[in-house]
Design an enzyme around this catalytic site. Structure first.
Site, PDB file in Angstrom:
ATOM      1  N   ASN A   9      45.626  55.579  42.517  1.00 61.79           N
ATOM      2  CA  ASN A   9      45.537  54.120  42.485  1.00 61.79           C
ATOM      3  C   ASN A   9      44.057  53.766  42.434  1.00 61.79           C
ATOM      4  OD1 ASN A   9      45.677  51.390  42.791  1.00 61.79           O
ATOM      5  ND2 ASN A   9      46.467  51.414  44.882  1.00 61.79           N
ATOM      6  N   LYS A  11      42.682  50.912  42.048  1.00 59.92           N
ATOM      7  CA  LYS A  11      42.353  49.605  42.629  1.00 59.92           C
ATOM      8  C   LYS A  11      41.363  48.870  41.700  1.00 59.92           C
ATOM      9  CE  LYS A  11      43.470  51.547  47.099  1.00 59.92           C
ATOM     10  NZ  LYS A  11      43.320  51.524  48.555  1.00 59.92           N
ATOM     11  N   HIS A  98      51.645  46.672  47.504  1.00 60.58           N
ATOM     12  CA  HIS A  98      50.585  47.418  48.180  1.00 60.58           C
ATOM     13  C   HIS A  98      50.113  46.589  49.379  1.00 60.58           C
ATOM     14  CE1 HIS A  98      46.820  49.405  49.035  1.00 60.58           C
ATOM     15  NE2 HIS A  98      47.260  50.435  48.339  1.00 60.58           N
ATOM     16  N   GLU A 100      47.304  45.941  50.464  1.00 61.35           N
ATOM     17  CA  GLU A 100      46.186  45.030  50.156  1.00 61.35           C
ATOM     18  C   GLU A 100      46.710  43.735  49.539  1.00 61.35           C
ATOM     19  OE1 GLU A 100      44.003  47.922  47.886  1.00 61.35           O
ATOM     20  OE2 GLU A 100      43.649  49.054  49.734  1.00 61.35           O
ATOM     21  N   GLU A 170      52.692  53.998  52.935  1.00 62.44           N
ATOM     22  CA  GLU A 170      51.243  53.983  53.132  1.00 62.44           C
ATOM     23  C   GLU A 170      50.926  53.275  54.448  1.00 62.44           C
ATOM     24  OE1 GLU A 170      49.021  54.374  49.132  1.00 62.44           O
ATOM     25  OE2 GLU A 170      49.398  52.251  49.465  1.00 62.44           O
ATOM     26  N   GLY A 176      41.969  54.243  53.197  1.00 64.67           N
ATOM     27  CA  GLY A 176      40.526  54.081  53.068  1.00 64.67           C
ATOM     28  C   GLY A 176      39.750  54.313  54.351  1.00 64.67           C
ATOM     29  N   SER A 216      44.325  58.125  52.691  1.00 71.36           N
ATOM     30  CA  SER A 216      43.312  59.173  52.884  1.00 71.36           C
ATOM     31  C   SER A 216      43.797  60.571  52.499  1.00 71.36           C
ATOM     32  CB  SER A 216      42.778  59.159  54.328  1.00 71.36           C
ATOM     33  OG  SER A 216      42.146  57.922  54.602  1.00 71.36           O
TER      34      SER A 216
END
Ligand code: 13P
Length: 253
Positions: A9, A11, A98, A100, A170, A176, A216
């Protein structure tokens, strides 16, 4: 046998030039004999899709995904992209929900339900993301939350449609951060997701749905994560920005 999937991904990273360089390295390295049975996917910015499709050419194990799409067919939604536009470019999969997007763009369960349906209607595969924040895990409410995320947005699908979905677990606290879920934590949640699917649909559908882990994932931890019985691969952010590292992850099955 479920598919083994390594999905990068990207992003909001890379210019088109940078993205094309990265994609061509990935496509080149994906020719390795040992990867012929592995699904390698790149979830790239919209602006890159058409060019990267050409880079992928007739490679049989490399696929392209978009990172979102709008829930309406078309219309006055300035700045948005439709499922038909993505389908028309030859997009294979669309990442939906996602964390985010749930967090920064306030995507709701109902919107994600509509997005999933519209992506399926356009013959693309949703990669449906779920996962809890740290506070939720600390309250021991993570199983309930993930079940709610799945049931609120996916479980209205009929069995034939649901069987086409890929799920990505996730945990938000692992994205991250460099902190990966332990193999036990990943396996426990993936098993729970599969069990929840079996209860709502059937054992045979639960057994065929790929469930990816994201958060990660690196070359150093991919092998043990991917050896968990219910982990079918990874959705990889940071480590997918380096072709060699990403391919090393894809070779970790
Ligand atoms: P990282 O691999 O950078 O933690 O990101 C995971 C992710 O969000 C993939 O969708």
């Amino acid at each position: 046998m479920r598919k083994k999937i390594a999905a990068g991904n990207w992003k909001m990273n890379t210019t088109l030039d940078e993205g094309l360089k990265l994609a061509s390295e990935v496509v080149h390295m994906a020719k390795d004999e040992s990867l012929s049975e592995t699904t390698i996917m790149m979830s790239v910015p919209y602006t890159h899709i058409e060019s990267i499709k050409k880079t992928i050419g007739n490679a049989t194990n490399v696929f392209i995904a978009a990172q979102n799409c709008h829930q309406e067919l078309s219309g006055a939604y300035t700045g948005e992209i439709s499922a038909a536009m993505l389908q028309n470019l030859g997009v294979d999969c669309v990442v939906l929900g996602h964390s985010e997007r749930r967090e920064y763009y306030k995507e709701t369960y109902a919107e994600l339900e509509s997005k999933t349906q519209i992506v399926l209607k356009h013959q693309m595969t949703p990669i449906f993301c779920c996962g809890e924040k740290l506070a939720t895990r600390e309250e021991n409410a993570h199983f309930d939350l993930v079940k709610e995320q799945l049931s609120s947005s996916l479980f209205e699908l009929d069995a034939v449609e649901f069987a086409k979905v890929i799920i990505a677990y996730e945990p938000v606290w692992a994205i991250g951060t460099g902190v990966t879920a332990s193999d036990e934590q990943a396996q426990e949640m993936h098993h729970f997701i599969r069990h929840t699917i079996a209860k709502n649909y059937s054992d045979s559908i639960a057994k065929q749905i790929p469930i990816l882990y994201g958060g990660s994932v690196k070359p150093a931890n991919a092998q043990t994560l991917f050896s968990c019985p219910d982990v079918d691969g990874g959705l990889i952010g940071g480590a997918s920005m380096d072709a060699q590292g990403f391919i090393d992850i894809a070779k970790s099955f």
